[in-house]
Design a protein around this motif. Structure first.
Motif, PDB file in Angstrom:
ATOM      1  N   ILE A  93       0.836  -1.202   0.000  1.00  0.00           N
ATOM      2  CA  ILE A  93       0.000   0.000   0.000  1.00  0.00           C
ATOM      3  C   ILE A  93       0.873   1.255   0.000  1.00  0.00           C
ATOM      4  CG2 ILE A  93      -1.606   1.352   1.416  1.00  0.00           C
ATOM      5  CD1 ILE A  93      -2.939  -1.319   2.168  1.00  0.00           C
ATOM      6  N   ALA A  94       1.938   1.233   0.790  1.00  0.00           N
ATOM      7  CA  ALA A  94       2.849   2.386   0.829  1.00  0.00           C
ATOM      8  C   ALA A  94       3.456   2.633  -0.553  1.00  0.00           C
ATOM      9  CB  ALA A  94       3.941   2.154   1.861  1.00  0.00           C
ATOM     10  N   GLU A  95       3.812   1.569  -1.263  1.00  0.00           N
ATOM     11  CA  GLU A  95       4.369   1.724  -2.615  1.00  0.00           C
ATOM     12  C   GLU A  95       3.331   2.304  -3.570  1.00  0.00           C
ATOM     13  OE1 GLU A  95       5.780  -2.187  -3.544  1.00  0.00           O
ATOM     14  OE2 GLU A  95       7.584  -1.969  -2.307  1.00  0.00           O
ATOM     15  N   LYS A  96       2.082   1.838  -3.441  1.00  0.00           N
ATOM     16  CA  LYS A  96       1.018   2.368  -4.294  1.00  0.00           C
ATOM     17  C   LYS A  96       0.762   3.839  -3.995  1.00  0.00           C
ATOM     18  CE  LYS A  96      -1.574  -1.859  -5.261  1.00  0.00           C
ATOM     19  NZ  LYS A  96      -2.895  -2.519  -5.136  1.00  0.00           N
ATOM     20  N   ILE A  97       0.820   4.219  -2.720  1.00  0.00           N
ATOM     21  CA  ILE A  97       0.616   5.623  -2.357  1.00  0.00           C
ATOM     22  C   ILE A  97       1.739   6.482  -2.918  1.00  0.00           C
ATOM     23  CG2 ILE A  97       0.586   7.247  -0.409  1.00  0.00           C
ATOM     24  CD1 ILE A  97      -0.977   5.147   1.170  1.00  0.00           C
ATOM     25  N   GLU A  98       2.975   6.007  -2.820  1.00  0.00           N
ATOM     26  CA  GLU A  98       4.102   6.754  -3.387  1.00  0.00           C
ATOM     27  C   GLU A  98       3.913   6.953  -4.888  1.00  0.00           C
ATOM     28  OE1 GLU A  98       7.631   4.596  -2.345  1.00  0.00           O
ATOM     29  OE2 GLU A  98       7.824   5.631  -0.423  1.00  0.00           O
ATOM     30  N   GLN A  99       3.492   5.905  -5.578  1.00  0.00           N
ATOM     31  CA  GLN A  99       3.277   6.001  -7.021  1.00  0.00           C
ATOM     32  C   GLN A  99       2.138   6.971  -7.334  1.00  0.00           C
ATOM     33  OE1 GLN A  99       2.183   2.317  -8.883  1.00  0.00           O
ATOM     34  NE2 GLN A  99       2.491   3.102 -10.943  1.00  0.00           N
ATOM     35  N   LEU A 100       1.059   6.887  -6.578  1.00  0.00           N
ATOM     36  CA  LEU A 100      -0.074   7.786  -6.791  1.00  0.00           C
ATOM     37  C   LEU A 100       0.320   9.236  -6.523  1.00  0.00           C
ATOM     38  CD1 LEU A 100      -3.182   7.801  -7.393  1.00  0.00           C
ATOM     39  CD2 LEU A 100      -3.499   7.858  -4.928  1.00  0.00           C
ATOM     40  N   ASN A 101       1.080   9.464  -5.469  1.00  0.00           N
ATOM     41  CA  ASN A 101       1.523  10.824  -5.162  1.00  0.00           C
ATOM     42  C   ASN A 101       2.405  11.379  -6.268  1.00  0.00           C
ATOM     43  OD1 ASN A 101       0.143  10.948  -2.762  1.00  0.00           O
ATOM     44  ND2 ASN A 101       1.888  10.398  -1.491  1.00  0.00           N
ATOM     45  N   SER A 102       3.285  10.551  -6.819  1.00  0.00           N
ATOM     46  CA  SER A 102       4.181  11.050  -7.863  1.00  0.00           C
ATOM     47  C   SER A 102       3.449  11.276  -9.180  1.00  0.00           C
ATOM     48  CB  SER A 102       5.360  10.092  -8.064  1.00  0.00           C
ATOM     49  OG  SER A 102       4.922   8.867  -8.605  1.00  0.00           O
ATOM     50  N   GLU A 103       2.470  10.415  -9.509  1.00  0.00           N
ATOM     51  CA  GLU A 103       1.761  10.548 -10.779  1.00  0.00           C
ATOM     52  C   GLU A 103       0.629  11.574 -10.725  1.00  0.00           C
ATOM     53  OE1 GLU A 103       0.380   6.697 -11.937  1.00  0.00           O
ATOM     54  OE2 GLU A 103       2.407   5.900 -12.195  1.00  0.00           O
ATOM     55  N   CYS A 104      -0.031  11.666  -9.585  1.00  0.00           N
ATOM     56  CA  CYS A 104      -1.249  12.482  -9.511  1.00  0.00           C
ATOM     57  C   CYS A 104      -1.131  13.678  -8.571  1.00  0.00           C
ATOM     58  CB  CYS A 104      -2.422  11.616  -9.068  1.00  0.00           C
ATOM     59  SG  CYS A 104      -2.733  10.208 -10.158  1.00  0.00           S
ATOM     60  N   GLY A 105      -0.030  13.757  -7.835  1.00  0.00           N
ATOM     61  CA  GLY A 105       0.125  14.871  -6.902  1.00  0.00           C
ATOM     62  C   GLY A 105      -0.900  14.836  -5.788  1.00  0.00           C
ATOM     63  N   SER A 106      -1.225  13.662  -5.293  1.00  0.00           N
ATOM     64  CA  SER A 106      -2.278  13.509  -4.294  1.00  0.00           C
ATOM     65  C   SER A 106      -1.880  14.034  -2.927  1.00  0.00           C
ATOM     66  CB  SER A 106      -2.674  12.040  -4.168  1.00  0.00           C
ATOM     67  OG  SER A 106      -3.157  11.572  -5.390  1.00  0.00           O
ATOM     68  N   GLY A 107      -0.639  13.844  -2.538  1.00  0.00           N
ATOM     69  CA  GLY A 107      -0.199  14.289  -1.218  1.00  0.00           C
ATOM     70  C   GLY A 107      -0.694  13.411  -0.088  1.00  0.00           C
ATOM     71  N   LEU A 108      -0.996  12.156  -0.380  1.00  0.00           N
ATOM     72  CA  LEU A 108      -1.445  11.237   0.677  1.00  0.00           C
ATOM     73  C   LEU A 108      -0.275  10.857   1.563  1.00  0.00           C
ATOM     74  CD1 LEU A 108      -3.676   8.826  -1.452  1.00  0.00           C
ATOM     75  CD2 LEU A 108      -4.431  10.661   0.058  1.00  0.00           C
ATOM     76  N   GLU A 109      -0.580  10.694   2.845  1.00  0.00           N
ATOM     77  CA  GLU A 109       0.463  10.310   3.812  1.00  0.00           C
ATOM     78  C   GLU A 109       0.717   8.825   3.720  1.00  0.00           C
ATOM     79  OE1 GLU A 109      -0.001  11.677   7.793  1.00  0.00           O
ATOM     80  OE2 GLU A 109      -0.958  13.525   7.136  1.00  0.00           O
ATOM     81  N   LEU A 110       1.987   8.441   3.893  1.00  0.00           N
ATOM     82  CA  LEU A 110       2.356   7.048   3.883  1.00  0.00           C
ATOM     83  C   LEU A 110       2.028   6.415   5.230  1.00  0.00           C
ATOM     84  CD1 LEU A 110       5.818   7.282   2.118  1.00  0.00           C
ATOM     85  CD2 LEU A 110       3.683   6.494   1.132  1.00  0.00           C
TER      86      LEU A 110
END
Length: 79
Positions: A58-75
């Motif tokens: 999940i942490a890897e998916k969040i990192e990918q989402l943050n980099s691609e979409c600029g979501s800013g979700l916390e790990l």
């Protein structure tokens, strides 16, 4: 136009429309909101098990989402 040429034209139009529709559907499944919904589903499953391996995924998916979409979700804290 003969009947055979008319059939080829109809088949070509239907195939063209099918290709365009499948490209649009594929693009929607790769969109940022679709990825966020998938991530929410994964987080819900993780909260039921608290599996450390799932947390890392999940942490890897969040990192990918943050980099691609600029979501800013916390790990999550997987430690």
């Amino acid at each position: 136009m003969t009947s055979l040429e008319n059939n080829y034209f109809k088949i070509s139009v239907v195939c063209g429309i099918a290709i365009i529709v499948s490209l649009i559907v594929f693009q929607n499944f790769n969109s940022c909101p679709a990825k966020q919904f998938s991530l929410i589903d994964d987080i819900t499953k993780y909260e039921q098990t608290y599996d450390p391996n799932m947390c890392i995924a999940i942490a890897e998916k969040i990192e990918q989402l943050n980099s691609e979409c600029g979501s800013g979700l916390e790990l999550p804290d997987c430690g």
